[in-house]
Design a protein around this motif. Structure first.
Motif, PDB file in Angstrom:
ATOM      1  N   GLY A  27       0.912  -1.331   0.046  1.00  0.00           N
ATOM      2  CA  GLY A  27       0.255   0.119   0.385  1.00  0.00           C
ATOM      3  C   GLY A  27       0.488   1.074   0.025  1.00  0.00           C
ATOM      4  O   GLY A  27       0.044   2.347  -0.521  1.00  0.00           O
ATOM      5  N   LEU A  28       2.108   0.905   0.454  1.00  0.00           N
ATOM      6  CA  LEU A  28       2.420   2.800   0.805  1.00  0.00           C
ATOM      7  C   LEU A  28       3.430   2.399  -0.259  1.00  0.00           C
ATOM      8  O   LEU A  28       3.379   3.650  -0.681  1.00  0.00           O
ATOM      9  CB  LEU A  28       3.842   2.163   1.947  1.00  0.00           C
ATOM     10  N   ILE A  29       4.198   1.334  -0.581  1.00  0.00           N
ATOM     11  CA  ILE A  29       4.879   1.504  -1.750  1.00  0.00           C
ATOM     12  C   ILE A  29       3.873   2.519  -3.717  1.00  0.00           C
ATOM     13  O   ILE A  29       4.505   3.248  -4.476  1.00  0.00           O
ATOM     14  CB  ILE A  29       5.278   0.059  -2.431  1.00  0.00           C
ATOM     15  N   GLN A  30       2.622   1.377  -3.109  1.00  0.00           N
ATOM     16  CA  GLN A  30       1.582   1.892  -3.926  1.00  0.00           C
ATOM     17  C   GLN A  30       1.342   3.752  -4.267  1.00  0.00           C
ATOM     18  O   GLN A  30       1.457   4.523  -5.174  1.00  0.00           O
ATOM     19  CB  GLN A  30      -0.060   1.801  -4.324  1.00  0.00           C
ATOM     20  N   LEU A  31       1.241   4.073  -3.031  1.00  0.00           N
ATOM     21  CA  LEU A  31       0.906   5.634  -2.746  1.00  0.00           C
ATOM     22  C   LEU A  31       2.498   6.306  -3.076  1.00  0.00           C
ATOM     23  O   LEU A  31       2.486   7.483  -3.523  1.00  0.00           O
ATOM     24  CB  LEU A  31       0.639   5.453  -1.215  1.00  0.00           C
ATOM     25  N   LYS A  32       3.345   5.774  -3.182  1.00  0.00           N
ATOM     26  CA  LYS A  32       4.494   6.130  -3.395  1.00  0.00           C
ATOM     27  C   LYS A  32       4.380   6.592  -4.814  1.00  0.00           C
ATOM     28  O   LYS A  32       5.043   7.729  -5.758  1.00  0.00           O
ATOM     29  CB  LYS A  32       5.865   5.639  -2.434  1.00  0.00           C
ATOM     30  N   ASN A  33       4.396   5.439  -5.510  1.00  0.00           N
ATOM     31  CA  ASN A  33       3.872   5.877  -6.814  1.00  0.00           C
ATOM     32  C   ASN A  33       2.992   6.274  -7.412  1.00  0.00           C
ATOM     33  O   ASN A  33       3.527   7.293  -8.809  1.00  0.00           O
ATOM     34  CB  ASN A  33       4.481   4.457  -7.457  1.00  0.00           C
ATOM     35  N   SER A  34       2.106   6.997  -6.343  1.00  0.00           N
ATOM     36  CA  SER A  34       0.891   7.662  -6.920  1.00  0.00           C
ATOM     37  C   SER A  34       1.510   8.505  -6.753  1.00  0.00           C
ATOM     38  O   SER A  34       1.359   9.789  -8.024  1.00  0.00           O
ATOM     39  CB  SER A  34      -0.031   6.946  -6.788  1.00  0.00           C
ATOM     40  N   ILE A  35       2.191   9.312  -6.198  1.00  0.00           N
ATOM     41  CA  ILE A  35       2.590  10.375  -6.190  1.00  0.00           C
ATOM     42  C   ILE A  35       3.977  11.303  -7.129  1.00  0.00           C
ATOM     43  O   ILE A  35       3.191  11.876  -7.482  1.00  0.00           O
ATOM     44  CB  ILE A  35       3.786  10.811  -4.512  1.00  0.00           C
ATOM     45  N   ASP A  36       4.855   9.696  -7.090  1.00  0.00           N
ATOM     46  CA  ASP A  36       5.839  10.034  -8.655  1.00  0.00           C
ATOM     47  C   ASP A  36       4.796  10.316  -9.774  1.00  0.00           C
ATOM     48  O   ASP A  36       4.720  11.378 -10.590  1.00  0.00           O
ATOM     49  CB  ASP A  36       6.883   9.637  -8.949  1.00  0.00           C
ATOM     50  N   ARG A  37       3.712   9.638  -9.796  1.00  0.00           N
ATOM     51  CA  ARG A  37       2.797   9.300 -11.256  1.00  0.00           C
ATOM     52  C   ARG A  37       2.234  11.149 -11.256  1.00  0.00           C
ATOM     53  O   ARG A  37       2.255  11.811 -12.434  1.00  0.00           O
ATOM     54  CB  ARG A  37       1.672   7.782 -11.149  1.00  0.00           C
ATOM     55  N   ASP A  38       1.682  11.541  -9.865  1.00  0.00           N
ATOM     56  CA  ASP A  38       1.032  12.746  -9.882  1.00  0.00           C
ATOM     57  C   ASP A  38       1.931  13.756  -9.917  1.00  0.00           C
ATOM     58  O   ASP A  38       1.458  15.149 -10.974  1.00  0.00           O
ATOM     59  CB  ASP A  38       0.138  13.412  -8.670  1.00  0.00           C
ATOM     60  N   TRP A  39       3.305  13.724  -9.668  1.00  0.00           N
ATOM     61  CA  TRP A  39       4.106  14.314 -10.484  1.00  0.00           C
ATOM     62  C   TRP A  39       4.973  15.188 -11.679  1.00  0.00           C
ATOM     63  O   TRP A  39       4.751  16.158 -11.783  1.00  0.00           O
ATOM     64  CB  TRP A  39       5.641  14.288  -9.031  1.00  0.00           C
TER      65      TRP A  39
END
Length: 190
Positions: A27-39
């Motif tokens: 779940g944390l990896i998914q959020l971390k990657n979502s942050i990178d995608r959003d950026w």
């Protein structure tokens, strides 16, 4: 027999614990990657805005001979964006560019012939559309960062976050100058 039951319970508890750690980690990896995608999504729009600015400046230069300072501020802010490295520096440069664009559009109000120019209207509309999309994407970015930051600080997720070195991410903040009221003047130049 009792040893096998105790051993079975311990294996079951251990298995549940491992599955829980894996679920939290994923779940944390998914959020971390979502942050990178959003950026990255924000960055695409920022690049489009960055590419449109020279066209807008070129159109404005012919009309705004007495507003050199404003145009130079936009050019300087665009240059800052091009030279910015890293998240915090990039955010500050983008905020400065947003501020100078806001100033440019306020100055344009004093030039009705510029406002009537078809190229300026098209470029202005395009940049305004990009600004709106950027604002939407920044909001999504901040929502994702906020959720990530909450998760890595809440118990028991904090145990997994600390174990795997998840660190707090920065929200996209605006320059305090953007919170000030805008002064609009409809006085004609000269």
């Amino acid at each position: 027999m009792a040893v096998w039951i105790v051993l079975g319970v311990m294996v079951f508890v251990l298995l549940v614990l491992v599955l829980y750690v894996v679920a939290v980690y994923n779940g944390l990896i998914q959020l971390k990657n979502s942050i990178d995608r959003d950026w990255s999504n924000i960055d695409v729009l920022l690049k489009q805005r960055f590419d449109e600015l020279p066209k807008l400046i070129k159109v404005c230069e012919g009309y705004m001979q007495h507003e050199r300072q404003t145009l130079e501020a936009v050019i300087k802010a665009r240059s800052m964006v091009g030279n910015a490295r890293g998240g915090e520096q990039q955010m500050a440069a983008q905020n400065a560019l947003t501020d100078t664009l806001r100033s440019l559009f306020m100055v344009v109000e004093r030039y009705p012939e510029l406002k009537a120019d078809v190229s300026f209207r098209q470029l202005g509309a395009r940049i305004s559309e990009l600004e709106n999309q950027i604002a939407d994407r920044r909001e999504l970015f901040n929502d994702t960062v906020n959720l990530f930051n909450i998760r890595i600080e809440q118990f028991p997720d904090v145990l997994v976050a600390k174990t795997f070195n998840f660190i707090r991410r920065d929200l996209w903040t605006i320059d305090p100058a953007h919170r000030q009221d805008v002064t609009v003047s409809f006085a004609q130049p000269g």
